[in-house]
Design a protein around this motif. Structure first.
Motif: not given
Ligand SMILES: [Mg+2]
Length: 135
Positions: A23, A30, A91, A114-120
């Protein structure tokens, strides 16, 4: 379509509290293009120490809940005791229902799973660090 121009936080400092290396690598990759300055903490104890000493320099906290020892809720409680305003995005990979509600009731400003999305991730951060951006 995402535009990196909307996610430039060059004059901002983000404290990332996260204990898992994969992470940490994700957040590093990111956030690198955003040019934000990142302070890293792998434990709640360390996060509290950083907040204690550098809170005036921090613009946003990205906070994992599941940490060894002092957990994210404890960090959030400490932070809200000393600063009611500093934006905190929780998160977490916790699947238990109630995590979101508890975080928000304790004063978190945002919550991402998680899993965290880049745009979010970037949109959540931009809400606080680039408020002109329409999310
Ligand atoms: Mg964790």
């Amino acid at each position: 379509m995402m535009e990196w121009a909307d996610y430039q936080f060059a004059d901002k400092t983000i404290l990332v509290v996260e204990d898992i290396d994969t992470s940490i690598k994700f957040f590093d990759a990111a956030l690198r293009k955003s040019q934000a300055k990142i302070l890293w903490s792998k434990t709640g104890e360390e996060a509290i120490e950083i907040l204690e000493n550098h809170i005036a320099d921090i613009d946003l906290v990205l906070l994992d809940l599941n940490l060894p020892g002092v957990n994210g809720f404890d960090v959030l409680k400490y932070l809200r005791d000393i600063d009611p305003e500093l934006p905190v995005i929780v998160q977490t990979a916790y699947l238990f229902s109630g995590e979101r509600k508890t975080s928000l009731s304790m004063g978190a400003n945002g919550f991402i799973s998680k899993p965290v999305q880049l745009v979010e991730l970037l949109n959540n951060i931009a809400k606080f660090l680039n408020p002109e951006l329409n999310n």
